[in-house]
Write a protein that holds these residues in place. Structure first.
Motif, mmCIF file in Angstrom:
data_model
loop_
_atom_site.group_PDB
_atom_site.id
_atom_site.type_symbol
_atom_site.label_atom_id
_atom_site.label_comp_id
_atom_site.label_asym_id
_atom_site.label_seq_id
_atom_site.Cartn_x
_atom_site.Cartn_y
_atom_site.Cartn_z
ATOM 1 N N GLU A 280 0.816 -1.205 0.000
ATOM 2 C CA GLU A 280 0.000 0.000 0.000
ATOM 3 C C GLU A 280 0.849 1.253 0.000
ATOM 4 N N GLY A 283 2.127 2.094 -3.234
ATOM 5 C CA GLY A 283 1.121 2.709 -4.094
ATOM 6 C C GLY A 283 0.694 4.081 -3.626
ATOM 7 N N ALA A 284 1.166 4.527 -2.472
ATOM 8 C CA ALA A 284 0.606 5.759 -1.915
ATOM 9 C C ALA A 284 1.610 6.884 -1.745
ATOM 10 N N SER B 101 -15.583 5.080 -14.311
ATOM 11 C CA SER B 101 -14.762 4.975 -13.100
ATOM 12 C C SER B 101 -13.282 4.782 -13.455
ATOM 13 N N PRO B 106 -5.502 -1.457 -10.152
ATOM 14 C CA PRO B 106 -4.775 -0.842 -9.034
ATOM 15 C C PRO B 106 -3.452 -1.532 -8.714
ATOM 16 N N ARG B 147 4.578 4.798 -11.727
ATOM 17 C CA ARG B 147 3.623 5.062 -10.648
ATOM 18 C C ARG B 147 2.471 4.068 -10.677
ATOM 19 N N LYS B 148 1.779 4.012 -9.549
ATOM 20 C CA LYS B 148 0.545 3.228 -9.466
ATOM 21 C C LYS B 148 -0.638 4.185 -9.649
ATOM 22 N N PRO B 149 -1.761 3.673 -10.138
ATOM 23 C CA PRO B 149 -2.908 4.553 -10.410
ATOM 24 C C PRO B 149 -3.279 5.461 -9.234
ATOM 25 N N ARG B 150 -3.238 4.915 -7.998
ATOM 26 C CA ARG B 150 -3.731 5.733 -6.888
ATOM 27 C C ARG B 150 -2.802 6.899 -6.556
ATOM 28 N N GLN B 151 -1.593 6.883 -7.144
ATOM 29 C CA GLN B 151 -0.683 8.000 -6.909
ATOM 30 C C GLN B 151 -0.978 9.183 -7.829
ATOM 31 N N SER B 153 -3.596 12.034 -9.784
ATOM 32 C CA SER B 153 -4.815 12.800 -9.542
ATOM 33 C C SER B 153 -5.920 12.282 -10.455
ATOM 34 N N GLN B 157 -5.508 10.217 -13.916
ATOM 35 C CA GLN B 157 -6.073 8.871 -14.079
ATOM 36 C C GLN B 157 -6.939 8.815 -15.332
#
Lengths: 285, 372
Positions: A280, A283-284, B101, B106, B147-151, B153, B157
């Motif tokens: 996590e 990813g954060a 969405s 993720p 990067r990962k998607p949740r990183q 904006s 995305q």
């Protein structure tokens, strides 16, 4: 009722008030400590007494510290074979139960089919049925099947898979309910067929739940006594061994094995948590 | 009834001589006993930016999902080019979708998200790297590969979702309310960017939205849907200037609709007795009860034009670029927009208004059957 009305002694609270404030401030702490003591003391005793050096056959009073029990953990006859059997059963049962449980969870969450509601209910049944009833009636069932299954390894395994499935279903289902179906549609939209979609998208995303189900099933299987006792025939698992030996002696090696199982289980669970955290935070950041 | 006859006309006169990239032939979709899409026929020409516009529940998203292969029609056929694709799973259709969405994976990096479709098609190694890098540059996300998607904006995305679909160079790109989750400013910016991207790469875009302004800004052609049917199909200009139903007139911008009765080949008698001239083609053979429409900005203060009404002023509202006047006439309430082209030039309102017959349109009477 303004500033004038405030009496002078308010500035110095009475002894009673101070005591009350102290109690109020610390009640939660004390309560929490008591709670953890209640929760962890039995485990602490198991661990401590694995280092005891008992005078007689019973390991019930503290006599002195020794490493001997750990060094000679398999000195007790039949302990090793009982442990091996328990590990084998727990490993196979947790793997099979988790695999089946995952598939059942997928069916229950994903598809509308005749009997879905009743399946949902029936899956919970083994969780809510008293174990003693479950164990006794399973034995009756096996006996009535006239030796289709010899009472022993296979009957223990079947019984364990049976009650583990429910736990696996519940664990995996929780994760699937929050699953965004659009992710799978996106994978298929991008050219992945059903199998590749499952492999590349669904499985990696529900993997933490599957791992949790696996650990849970393993933990439940390895120390099950009641159901196992009915269906073991002449085979001896580790819990049955502990039960049997407790009547004549309690060698500290039992505590050694108990401690070892506890340490392994806690380590695995911590590893799972840490792994998730790392994932996590990756990813954060 | 009227809608069906127009759908008929549409079918007899093909939308365009250019080859259609997507064709729907009498497609119907039911969910239990609800008809989401009702006998819709439609052609979307190659390389166009096409919008399906309508209120929620009008069947636009279901139509899009049937083209993508996520829903199967109960009746009718869907063609991509010449090929009927009804019954084929999404992974066997040469279309890609940008989900509302975004549906970014993720657990995968931006690079692997965008490269997902390429890898499924057997593209390998350096080719994947090259094409992913190129498309990320196109959408302005160079350097974000790891990067990962949740990183990212919301706007970033959204771009990844666009890149992930476009990198496969599909025949048709489907967009399901792709800008719905963005704030207004970013949405405006992305509208123009997406239009530019579509223009650059020339792929057919089919865009679902409930935002009429968004559809007008981006699309070459718009199909306005209501109740599972296409109310009207045309360019933004056609739809705005010549709406054919009260629903279309009301959904796109603001309209004044005045009830009346057809009194001649090119005239309608309003209920207050005034006769207004309308273009002959606007009547389209209608007779009896109709409604005459005129856009607020087409109306002048004073009696300078041919169609005239009088009333008294109810309200005045200053809205920046224009001033809105609401007049109460015996034919009904009428909104008038007057451009504030010169500072302080607020016009004296006498209660007299007029407009040109050319700016007038006619729709079926709304009496009895209100669309919404």
């Amino acid at each position: 009722m303004s500033t004038v009305a405030i009496p002078a002694p308010r500035a110095r609270p009475s002894a009673l008030a101070r005591a009350w404030a102290f109690v109020r401030r610390h009640t939660l702490t004390v309560y929490s400590l008591l709670f953890f003591a209640y929760l962890l003391l039995p485990i602490g005793v198991v661990v401590a007494f694995s280092f005891n050096n008992p005078k007689g056959r019973f390991n019930y009073t503290w006599q002195g510290f020794t490493w001997k029990n750990w060094a000679q953990w398999d000195a007790i006859p039949d302990l090793k074979s009982a442990l091996t059997l328990s590990l084998e059963i727990a490993l196979i049962a947790s793997l099979v139960a988790t695999a089946l449980g995952t598939l059942i969870a997928l069916a229950l969450v994903r598809y509308g089919f005749r009997g879905r509601a009743s399946t949902n209910l029936l899956v919970f049944l083994p969780l809510s049925t008293p174990e003693i009833v479950l164990g006794a009636s399973l034995l009756t069932l096996f006996l009535n099947l006239n030796n289709v299954f010899a009472i022993g390894f296979w009957t223990i395994l079947i019984a364990h898979i049976m009650f583990c499935i429910s736990f696996a279903v519940v664990t995996v289902k929780a994760r699937l309910i929050g699953f965004d179906r659009h992710l799978e549609e996106a994978a298929m939209d991008l050219g992945a067929n059903e199998w590749l979609t499952f492999q590349k998208v669904t499985l990696p995303l529900i993997a933490p739940a599957i791992l949790a189900a696996l650990l849970l099933c393993f933990a439940i299987s390895i120390d099950d006594f009641v159901v196992t006792y009915f269906n073991a025939g002449n085979r001896v698992t580790f819990p049955i061994f502990v039960w049997g030996s407790a009547r004549v002696a309690t060698p500290p090696q039992i505590n050694v094995i108990g401690t070892a199982i506890f340490v392994v289980a806690v380590t695995l669970m911590l590893a799972n948590v840490v792994l998730q955290r790392v994932r996590e935070s990756k990813g954060a950041v | 009834m009227a809608v069906e006859s127009r759908a008929e006309t549409e079918r007899q006169h093909p939308v365009s001589p250019v080859a259609a990239d997507v064709r729907l032939d009498r497609v119907t979709k039911n969910f239990d006993d609800v008809t989401a899409v009702d006998d819709v026929s439609l052609e979307i020409e190659r390389g166009s930016f096409f919008a399906l516009l309508g209120p929620s529940g009008c069947g636009k998203t279901t139509t899009l999902r049937m083209i993508g292969g996520f829903e199967e029609p109960n009746a009718g056929t869907i063609y991509l080019g010449e090929e009927p694709v009804t019954g084929k799973p999404p992974y066997k259709r040469d279309v890609n979708t940008v989900f509302q969405s975004y549906a970014l994976f993720p657990h995968l990096s931006i690079f692997e998200n965008v490269g997902f479709g390429l890898r499924r098609r057997g593209v390998r190694g350096a080719d994947v790297r090259g094409r992913v890098t190129e498309i990320l540059r196109l959408v302005g996300l160079s350097g974000m590969e790891k990067r990962k998607p949740r990183q990212l904006s919301g706007g970033q995305q959204q771009r990844v979702a666009l890149a992930r679909a476009l990198v496969n160079r599909p025949r048709v790109l489907l967009l399901d309310e792709p800008l719905g989750a963005l704030d207004l400013k970013l949405r405006k910016q992305m509208q123009l960017e997406m239009k530019a991207i579509q223009h650059d790469i020339g792929i057919t875009f089919v865009h679902v939205t409930h935002d009429q302004e968004e559809a007008m800004t981006m699309a070459d052609r718009i199909a306005i849907m209501n109740g599972g049917r296409i109310e009207q199909l045309g360019t933004p200009g056609e739809l705005y200037e010549h709406p054919q139903t009260a629903f279309v007139a009301g959904f796109l911008g603001i309209s004044n609709l005045l009830p009346g009765t057809v009194s001649a080949m090119d005239a309608v008698r309003l209920d207050d007795g005034t006769t207004v001239k309308v273009p002959q083609e606007a009547l389209r053979g209608r007779s009896g009860r109709v409604a005459v429409g005129v856009r607020p900005e087409k109306i002048r203060l004073g009696h300078g034009e041919e169609n005239r009404l009088s009333g008294h002023l109810l309200e005045t509202a200053y809205v920046g670029v224009a001033t809105q006047y609401v007049l109460d006439t015996r034919a009904g309430n009428i909104s008038v927009y007057v451009q504030n082209s010169e500072p302080g030039a607020q016009q004296a309102v006498t209660g007299e208004i007029s407009w040109s017959p050319d700016s007038t349109f006619v729709v079926d009477s709304m009496e009895g059957a209100e669309a919404e």
